[in-house]
Design an enzyme around this catalytic site. Sequence first.
Site, mmCIF file in Angstrom:
data_model
loop_
_atom_site.group_PDB
_atom_site.id
_atom_site.type_symbol
_atom_site.label_atom_id
_atom_site.label_comp_id
_atom_site.label_asym_id
_atom_site.label_seq_id
_atom_site.Cartn_x
_atom_site.Cartn_y
_atom_site.Cartn_z
ATOM 1 N N GLU A 1 0.892 -1.163 0.000
ATOM 2 C CA GLU A 1 0.000 0.000 0.000
ATOM 3 C C GLU A 1 0.924 1.204 0.000
ATOM 4 O O GLU A 1 1.550 1.526 1.007
ATOM 5 C CB GLU A 1 -0.925 -0.030 1.214
ATOM 6 C CG GLU A 1 -2.101 0.928 1.097
ATOM 7 C CD GLU A 1 -1.801 2.280 1.734
ATOM 8 O OE1 GLU A 1 -1.488 3.222 0.968
ATOM 9 O OE2 GLU A 1 -1.876 2.391 2.959
ATOM 10 N N CYS B 1 -2.372 8.792 3.356
ATOM 11 C CA CYS B 1 -2.122 8.404 1.966
ATOM 12 C C CYS B 1 -3.329 8.623 1.065
ATOM 13 O O CYS B 1 -3.171 8.826 -0.139
ATOM 14 C CB CYS B 1 -1.681 6.941 1.905
ATOM 15 S SG CYS B 1 -2.843 5.795 2.652
#
Length: 491
Positions: free
Chosen positions: A262, A296
């Site tokens: 990720e 993020c």
Amino acid sequence: MNLVGIDTLAKAPLADGDVFIGGRWLPAADGRTCPVYDPATGDLIREVSAAGPDDARAAVEAAAAAAAGWRATPPRRRSEILHDAFRLMREHSDQLAALIVRENGKAYRDAVAEAGYAAEFFRWFAEEAVRIGSSFGDAPGGGFRHIVRRHPVGVTAFVTPWNFPAAMATRKIAPALAAGCPVLLKPAPETPLTALAVAALLTEAGLPGGLLNVLPTDRAPEVVSTWLGDERIRKFSFTGSTETGKLLLAQAAANVVNVTMELGGNAPFVVCADADVDAAVQGAMDAKMRGGGEVCIAANRFYVHADVAAEFTAKFGAAMAAVRTGGGMEEGVTLGPMINQAAVQKIRSLVDDALARGARIAAQSTVPDGPGHFHPAMVLTDVPDDARVLHEEVFGPVAPLTTFTDEDEVLARANATVHGLASYVYSRDVARALRLAERLETGMVGLNRGLLSDPAAPFGGVKQSGLGREGGREGIEAFLETQYIALDWPL
């Protein structure tokens, strides 16, 4: 150390050390330590044991020794331990939140939200642990039977970031344990204390020794290289920057290790002409300012239709200017410090570049005097397409705004990035919103919603934003192997 000791983690080293291997608290094998600082003041919180290669090898040994017993443990028992971890995490959420604020700096309300979010991964995967299925059927051509079963992938190794020190740990730990896999965890050096608290919590919940091993360290390359060089590591999961992810992928390839990544994001936030502007402003605050923008999936680029640009800019600017910045535990604070001074400097460099190219500051909040790594909430307008702030992940409370008039145009601009983690669309026309969502090259899309994350939903990106998914039913799949058995059993 038991769970009651969570509130002591930020005060003094543990009596036996901070490296958690095989159910024991140990000092680093070579006695090394590393500092943990308070981002709100710059003060040293305390020194933490800093694991090295010898500790990394010991952790693999402990996990490998525990693997067979955990694999044979009935799913119901694994589920019960995770349920107990969920309960304990909820009971001690205030302590966990205070610990997160101390080492990460985020506002207390965000830390409380993270503690609750992190706990939910234990509950969700406790429920998934008992739903791991196998199948049995006839071969279409006759003459034998098919048995397809799922079993744990083996010893797993994780590297987690500092921006969600509890949730990024539990999002990986919970499905691995639910699937029957032992875990090695290297938390970020900026925020190791929360990971140690999670280890204490799981121990209190009854997790046997060796199934969770936590190695705080400032020597990540040495620890992680040791793990990835060991053929017993069969699963590796990393959350962090795309640049680091590429390096780790190359290392993992040597032993063909199963990976989940990720990585970085550059999320577009699209406000259509028919959007509910007030709802879009609230969604923008959620998508941009949760965790101080150090997220993020934070909205990174704002594309606002020219017809509503003035109204949106005025209302969004007012909301950003009203943000109160300060130490995370202070009353009314909604924006804490950035993680360190390097983060502040990067944000400032992006702002300076945009201003030099013709952008202007439309609104900004105030920051406190004195120490601490603070940066104001800020709205930039008239941002040209070549500004770095539209192409690099800001990871801070700065919102660059540009306008558009054509749907195809905004999609082309939104998709013109190597990243593809998250995106956001606001429109009253559901058909338009869905049409845009399906053409956006991201793994996740928020439609008229600024908050995306849910333990029950798959989290992950496309392009250079990562590989695989975490959370949801997909989350446990990453920790399972499929085995096919051909059984000679004539029809």
